[in-house]
Design an enzyme around this catalytic site. Structure first.
Site, PDB file in Angstrom:
ATOM      1  N   ASP A  94       0.903  -1.187  -0.046  1.00  0.00           N
ATOM      2  CA  ASP A  94      -0.080   0.001   0.123  1.00  0.00           C
ATOM      3  C   ASP A  94       0.807   1.208   0.020  1.00  0.00           C
ATOM      4  OD1 ASP A  94      -2.324   1.406   0.022  1.00  0.00           O
ATOM      5  OD2 ASP A  94      -2.673   1.212   2.217  1.00  0.00           O
TER       6      ASP A  94
ATOM      7  N   ASN B 287     -11.136  -2.894  -5.154  1.00  0.00           N
ATOM      8  CA  ASN B 287     -10.306  -1.816  -6.146  1.00  0.00           C
ATOM      9  C   ASN B 287     -11.029  -1.583  -7.416  1.00  0.00           C
ATOM     10  OD1 ASN B 287      -6.999  -2.887  -5.033  1.00  0.00           O
ATOM     11  ND2 ASN B 287      -7.869  -1.167  -4.201  1.00  0.00           N
TER      12      ASN B 287
HETATM   13  C1  IPE Z   1      -5.655  -2.717  -0.170  1.00  0.00           C
HETATM   14  O1  IPE Z   1      -5.215  -1.407  -0.463  1.00  0.00           O
HETATM   15  C2  IPE Z   1      -5.351  -3.576  -1.584  1.00  0.00           C
HETATM   16  C3  IPE Z   1      -4.197  -3.632  -2.275  1.00  0.00           C
HETATM   17  C4  IPE Z   1      -2.917  -3.233  -1.504  1.00  0.00           C
HETATM   18  C5  IPE Z   1      -3.971  -4.236  -3.487  1.00  0.00           C
HETATM   19  P1  IPE Z   1      -6.088  -0.366  -0.598  1.00  0.00           P
HETATM   20  O2  IPE Z   1      -5.606   0.754  -0.670  1.00  0.00           O
HETATM   21  O3  IPE Z   1      -7.135  -0.648  -1.608  1.00  0.00           O
HETATM   22  O4  IPE Z   1      -6.892  -0.370   0.774  1.00  0.00           O
HETATM   23  P2  IPE Z   1      -7.908   0.712   1.575  1.00  0.00           P
HETATM   24  O5  IPE Z   1      -8.974   0.986   0.395  1.00  0.00           O
HETATM   25  O6  IPE Z   1      -7.060   1.740   1.890  1.00  0.00           O
HETATM   26  O7  IPE Z   1      -8.555  -0.145   2.777  1.00  0.00           O
HETATM   27  C1  IPE Z   2      -1.522   0.232  -3.286  1.00  0.00           C
HETATM   28  O1  IPE Z   2      -1.396   1.623  -3.454  1.00  0.00           O
HETATM   29  C2  IPE Z   2      -1.552  -0.343  -4.661  1.00  0.00           C
HETATM   30  C3  IPE Z   2      -3.052  -0.854  -4.991  1.00  0.00           C
HETATM   31  C4  IPE Z   2      -4.176  -0.713  -4.344  1.00  0.00           C
HETATM   32  C5  IPE Z   2      -3.255  -1.226  -6.258  1.00  0.00           C
HETATM   33  P1  IPE Z   2      -2.435   2.618  -3.327  1.00  0.00           P
HETATM   34  O2  IPE Z   2      -2.861   3.008  -4.948  1.00  0.00           O
HETATM   35  O3  IPE Z   2      -3.713   2.092  -2.623  1.00  0.00           O
HETATM   36  O4  IPE Z   2      -1.705   3.970  -2.822  1.00  0.00           O
HETATM   37  P2  IPE Z   2      -2.489   4.976  -1.628  1.00  0.00           P
HETATM   38  O5  IPE Z   2      -3.185   4.040  -0.559  1.00  0.00           O
HETATM   39  O6  IPE Z   2      -3.571   5.521  -2.555  1.00  0.00           O
HETATM   40  O7  IPE Z   2      -1.132   5.731  -1.242  1.00  0.00           O
HETATM   41 MG    MG Z   3      -4.108   2.354  -0.824  1.00  0.00          MG
END
Ligand code: IPE
Ligand code: IPE
Ligand code: MG
Length: 245
Positions: free
Chosen positions: A25, A73
């Site tokens: 993340d 997602n």
């Molecule tokens: C969790 O991250 C999913 C992945 C890392 C693929 P998210 O960024 O989607 O999670 P939330 O929405 O902050 O809980």
């Molecule tokens: C994790 O990074 C990657 C995926 C969930 C695909 P994020 O895209 O969730 O990054 P933040 O949480 O917005 O910084």
């Molecule tokens: Mg995230």
């Protein structure tokens, strides 16, 4: 390389996890800090995947599971979902040869068949081309959600009960585990989440029952071999009791 270190003990006699999972993340925040588009963060995140999966192999970790796309997602803008699919295509095309050469067994957990047809074909081909390997497992979670995984497992068991093949009274944890997508993987020892968020976001809920949890502030694109090594050392200092003394 795959036959390397005994899995019970790492270098210096420190306990080594057999199975590590990571909620990768913080890509978006990494990009935002640099005044870059979010996709730049995802691109940098792919580089971190390379570094960390190499580090896990070098340490002799049996299985690494990476949360790349959750079943939630899809709620992101279409453009970002498209960018993530594009990066997945690029990653498979550019890294498959290394995985084959390094004796890695590529696996996917999650309902990746909902992805675009060409991506599904690429994934199926990549899995097939590493299926003869015997080394460490790299499992990528794609369109994965732990609740959906448990719902599916429940449906399959219920169908067997309805068909009279089994009885509801004999359902136990082992029977449920045998229906999970992680059934061929070692038990989850260490679950890491980067970026300072303290939640599981529907990842490996069943499997995390007795996993050690590690939350780090580092944003995923900044997580590298050294950060992974620090996490493994941290795990080595934990005392696991599994409810005993
Ligand atoms: C969790 O991250 C999913 C992945 C890392 C693929 P998210 O960024 O989607 O999670 P939330 O929405 O902050 O809980
Ligand atoms: C994790 O990074 C990657 C995926 C969930 C695909 P994020 O895209 O969730 O990054 P933040 O949480 O917005 O910084
Ligand atoms: Mg995230």
């Amino acid at each position: 390389m795959s036959s390397a270190p005994a899995f019970a003990a790492g270098q210096g006699g420190v306990a080594l996890p057999r199975h590590v999972a990571i909620i990768m993340d913080g890509n978006g925040r990494w990009a935002k800090r640099r005044h870059l588009p979010r996709v730049a963060g995802h691109r940098a995140g792919v580089e971190a995947v390379r570094k960390v999966s190499r580090a896990a192999r070098a340490l002799g970790i049996e299985a690494l599971t990476l949360y790349a796309f959750s079943s939630e997602n899809w709620r992101r803008p279409e453009e970002e979902v498209g960018d993530l699919m594009g990066l997945l295509r690029l990653f498979i095309r550019s890294d498959l040869a290394e995985l084959v050469r390094e004796n890695v067994r590529l696996r996917v957990i999650g309902d990746y068949r909902r992805f675009p047809h060409d991506v599904v074909a690429l994934i199926d081909d990549a899995i097939a081309r590493t299926s003869g390997n015997s080394g460490p497992i790299l499992a990528i979670a794609l369109n994965y959600g732990a609740q959906a995984e448990l719902v599916e497992a429940t449906r399959r068991i219920a169908a067997r009960v309805a068909a009279g093949e089994t009885d509801a009274t004999v359902i136990d944890a082992a029977m449920i585990e045998a229906e999970l997508e992680t059934r061929a993987l070692p038990p989850l020892d260490l679950l890491i989440r980067t970026s300072g968020e303290h939640r599981l976001s529907n990842f490996l809920l069943w499997q995390a029952a007795y996993a050690e949890l590690l939350f780090v502030d580092t944003l995923w694109p900044d997580f590298d071999a050294e950060a992974f090594g620090v996490a493994i050392e941290d795990f080595g200092r934990r005392q696991r009791r599994f409810g005993g003394l």
